[in-house]
Design a protein around this motif. Structure first.
Motif, PDB file in Angstrom:
ATOM      1  N   GLY A  81       0.833  -1.098   0.021  1.00 43.87           N
ATOM      2  CA  GLY A  81       0.080  -0.004   0.115  1.00 43.87           C
ATOM      3  C   GLY A  81       0.981   1.262  -0.223  1.00 43.87           C
ATOM      4  N   ILE A  82       2.085   1.185  -0.207  1.00 39.11           N
ATOM      5  CA  ILE A  82       2.988   2.348  -0.079  1.00 39.11           C
ATOM      6  C   ILE A  82       2.652   3.331  -1.626  1.00 39.11           C
ATOM      7  CG2 ILE A  82       5.276   3.234  -0.441  1.00 39.11           C
ATOM      8  CD1 ILE A  82       5.799   0.559   1.469  1.00 39.11           C
ATOM      9  N   TYR A  83       2.802   2.422  -2.832  1.00 39.58           N
ATOM     10  CA  TYR A  83       2.482   3.080  -3.892  1.00 39.58           C
ATOM     11  C   TYR A  83       1.154   2.644  -4.411  1.00 39.58           C
ATOM     12  CZ  TYR A  83       7.483   3.914  -4.699  1.00 39.58           C
ATOM     13  OH  TYR A  83       9.084   4.255  -4.579  1.00 39.58           O
ATOM     14  N   MET A 122       6.455   1.773  15.183  1.00 44.40           N
ATOM     15  CA  MET A 122       6.692   2.201  14.006  1.00 44.40           C
ATOM     16  C   MET A 122       6.043   1.159  13.244  1.00 44.40           C
ATOM     17  SD  MET A 122       7.986   4.060  11.730  1.00 44.40           S
ATOM     18  CE  MET A 122       9.214   5.183  12.699  1.00 44.40           C
ATOM     19  N   MET A 123       6.036  -0.119  13.765  1.00 45.44           N
ATOM     20  CA  MET A 123       5.281  -1.102  13.130  1.00 45.44           C
ATOM     21  C   MET A 123       3.717  -1.033  13.180  1.00 45.44           C
ATOM     22  SD  MET A 123       8.209  -4.277  13.085  1.00 45.44           S
ATOM     23  CE  MET A 123       6.931  -4.883  11.968  1.00 45.44           C
TER      24      MET A 123
ATOM     25  N   ALA B  29      -9.804  11.170   4.769  1.00 42.17           N
ATOM     26  CA  ALA B  29      -9.356   9.573   5.464  1.00 42.17           C
ATOM     27  C   ALA B  29      -8.014   9.623   6.155  1.00 42.17           C
ATOM     28  CB  ALA B  29      -9.485   8.442   4.504  1.00 42.17           C
ATOM     29  N   ASP B  30      -7.110   9.985   5.303  1.00 45.97           N
ATOM     30  CA  ASP B  30      -5.889  10.118   5.724  1.00 45.97           C
ATOM     31  C   ASP B  30      -5.722  11.043   7.111  1.00 45.97           C
ATOM     32  OD1 ASP B  30      -2.903  11.678   5.741  1.00 45.97           O
ATOM     33  OD2 ASP B  30      -2.602   9.988   4.455  1.00 45.97           O
ATOM     34  N   MET B 126       1.791   4.524   6.189  1.00 46.26           N
ATOM     35  CA  MET B 126       1.432   5.447   7.406  1.00 46.26           C
ATOM     36  C   MET B 126       0.487   6.440   6.601  1.00 46.26           C
ATOM     37  SD  MET B 126       3.447   5.760  10.586  1.00 46.26           S
ATOM     38  CE  MET B 126       4.237   4.371  11.578  1.00 46.26           C
ATOM     39  N   PRO B 127      -0.594   7.022   7.294  1.00 45.01           N
ATOM     40  CA  PRO B 127      -1.262   8.193   6.846  1.00 45.01           C
ATOM     41  C   PRO B 127      -0.072   9.204   6.632  1.00 45.01           C
ATOM     42  CG  PRO B 127      -1.797   7.895   9.181  1.00 45.01           C
ATOM     43  CD  PRO B 127      -1.159   6.495   8.661  1.00 45.01           C
TER      44      PRO B 127
END
Lengths: 248, 284
Positions: A81-83, A122-123, B29-30, B126-127
């Motif tokens: 879900g990063i890009y 962080m996780m 949402a973010d 992460m948002p």
């Protein structure tokens, strides 16, 4: 229901400081890396994934193979879900953890205990979760009184132990890994492997990019071969691995 | 690990749907998710400060001390230049500089929020607004260390703090509301266009002289119109904190301007953030 669905996903990176002008108006296909395409004088687009469609369901243990620059890491980042894909659609349904850099969040100047908390935060663990798991993590590191000492005085092996123990304390539904995590001396490596296996077994979907054939044979029930950002093969390990590694 | 450990992980729904990868709803949402993860932002914001002053005896109070030295030096030079009475000028300068410092550092660091967090952004989902919260929290901690100087200065010059000082609290809230949309906007723009960081830094430098921070509005010569600062939104933002601290009520105009820029700014920021949020990872 945990699942991942990619439909005609393409990922294209803009490169804002284009290299030499010799690339002008040329589309190159080279041995390593994605396609480099020059859209205009100022903008160069590197295509990393090209029209990838996949569905991963619960129980899938996916191995990812491909040469350097074939788009493995980008695919892992899309799955985490990063890009968001530049074109196409990615639906990731489930909690997802990627163990790509297991030291992210660690501050060398604070104690081991503090670092367990930082790394766990962080996780995405909540303070309650962290408190509940702190002792177990501390015990697993085997660092004893060193946990009250600053992280920077640890040997690199000890530092890895702490990062490993904390990072593997999560229980996500989707686990994404770039190479198997193995670390430490003989004794620790054995325990670490056991812990990794436990973690992998508890997740519903595993995606593991690796160059090691044995690892893929042992852990995966499906292998995807990426080549120049496209899926070249997507089938059982028995079919893909000999094709990729050679039948030896 | 046992099944007990598994149950400790509550099912978090982090479904990502690319079909609406942009739009105001994505931005909202973010931001909502960022606030639900405020702990992470606070932990790492605090860590940023702790890291800077570790193994120093005074720790973060070096911030306080440097600010005190700065205000003392500037105060004596400019007080003499302006022929102002120290009892009036020093508290004014102190409240000014501390507020301005908060404002300008937040905006300057705002530009680097995403670029500076690229390690996190490219590795953990992460948002993104969380990084803005972290940066603002860090600067609020610094503000809290600096503001201690104000009562000290007032005490030294023999003044007193009035009840109106309470009004600085809603003032601070409004200031933060404004700084957060500006930081978010700058963070986005500066991630795509790296030169903008320098442009913003220079602009702030210029604004420092144009805004009544070091100089008082009453020292303006008669032929200079008061529009010079009345048209400057930064003046109104500063006033909301400075005036109450000095025992005055901020003008209604200052409240209106700050509220107006907060509402309009956030409306713009939501649209802008919604549109480009998904591009940030690519631009880094």
């Amino acid at each position: 229901m945990t699942f991942i669905q990619l439909q005609n996903v393409s990922v294209e990176f803009p490169v804002f400081n284009p290299p030499s002008r010799s690339l002008k108006n040329r589309v190159l296909s080279i041995a390593t890396g994605g396609k480099i395409e020059r859209k205009s004088d100022r903008l160069v687009i590197v295509s990393s994934l090209d029209d990838v469609s996949l569905t991963l369901r619960e129980g899938d243990r996916v191995g990812l193979v491909g040469h350097n620059g074939s788009g493995k890491t980008t695919l892992l980042q899309v799955l985490s879900g990063i890009y968001s894909p530049t074109r196409g659609e990615a639906i990731i349904n489930g909690t997802c953890t990627s163990l790509i850099n297991i030291s992210l969040g660690i501050d060398p100047d604070v104690t081991g205990y503090e670092n367990i908390r930082l790394r766990a935060a962080m996780m995405g663990m909540s303070p309650r979760e962290i408190s509940a798991k702190l002792e177990e993590i501390a015990e697993f590191t085997g660092l004893g009184d060193f946990l009250d000492m600053p992280f920077r005085i640890y040997s690199s092996g000890m530092q890895l132990r702490l990062a490993f123990a904390t990072s593997t304390a999560v229980r996500p539904e989707i686990l994404i890994m770039d190479e198997w995590l193995s670390t430490g001396d003989e004794d620790f490596r054995e325990r670490a492997n056991q812990r990794m296996t436990e973690l992998v077994d508890s997740t519903k979907i595993l995606v593991l990019a690796s160059y090691e054939r044995n690892l893929l044979t042992n852990n995966c029930n499906r292998v995807i071969w990426l080549d120049h950002g496209k899926v070249r093969m997507d089938s059982s390990p028995e079919e893909v691995l000999p094709a990729y590694f050679g039948s030896a | 690990m046992t099944s007990e450990a598994i149950s400790l992980n509550p099912p978090r729904s982090e479904t990502i749907r690319a079909m609406n990868k942009s739009g105001v709803r994505v931005a909202l949402a973010d931001i909502i998710e960022s606030f639900s993860k405020w702990r992470v932002a606070f932990i790492f914001g605090w860590q940023d400060i702790a890291q800077r002053y570790r193994r120093s005896r005074l720790g973060a109070f070096w911030l306080t001390l440097s600010m005190l030295v700065f205000i003392g030096a500037i105060g004596s030079v400019f007080g003499a230049l302006f022929r102002a009475s120290m009892a009036e000028f020093l508290p004014y300068l102190c409240a000014s500089i501390i507020t301005w410092n908060f404002l300008s550092t937040t905006l300057n660091e705002g530009c680097n929020t995403f670029v500076g967090s690229q390690g996190i952004i490219l590795q953990v989902r992460m948002p993104l607004f969380m990084h803005v919260i972290r940066m603002m929290w860090r600067n609020m901690i610094i503000l809290a260390h600096n503001i201690i100087i104000f009562p000290l200065v007032v005490l030294v010059v023999g003044g007193s703090i009035e009840w109106t000082a309470i009004l600085a609290v809603p003032g601070l809230v409004l200031l933060c509301l404004n700084l957060s949309w500006m930081s978010l906007g700058f963070a986005l723009i500066c991630t795509r266009f790296r030169d903008m960081t320098q442009v913003v830094a220079n602009l702030l430098q210029v604004m420092f002289y144009f805004t009544p921070v070091m100089w008082m509005t009453k020292t303006l010569p008669d032929h200079v119109s008061s529009l010079m600062y009345q048209l400057n939104p930064l003046y109104h933002l500063i006033q909301l904190i400075r005036a109450p601290l000095l025992g005055q009520n901020p003008d209604a105009l200052s409240w209106i301007v700050a509220l107006g820029t907060a509402v309009a700014g956030w409306a713009w920021a939501l649209v802008f953030f919604g549109k480009y949020r998904w591009r940030v990872a690519y631009w880094i």
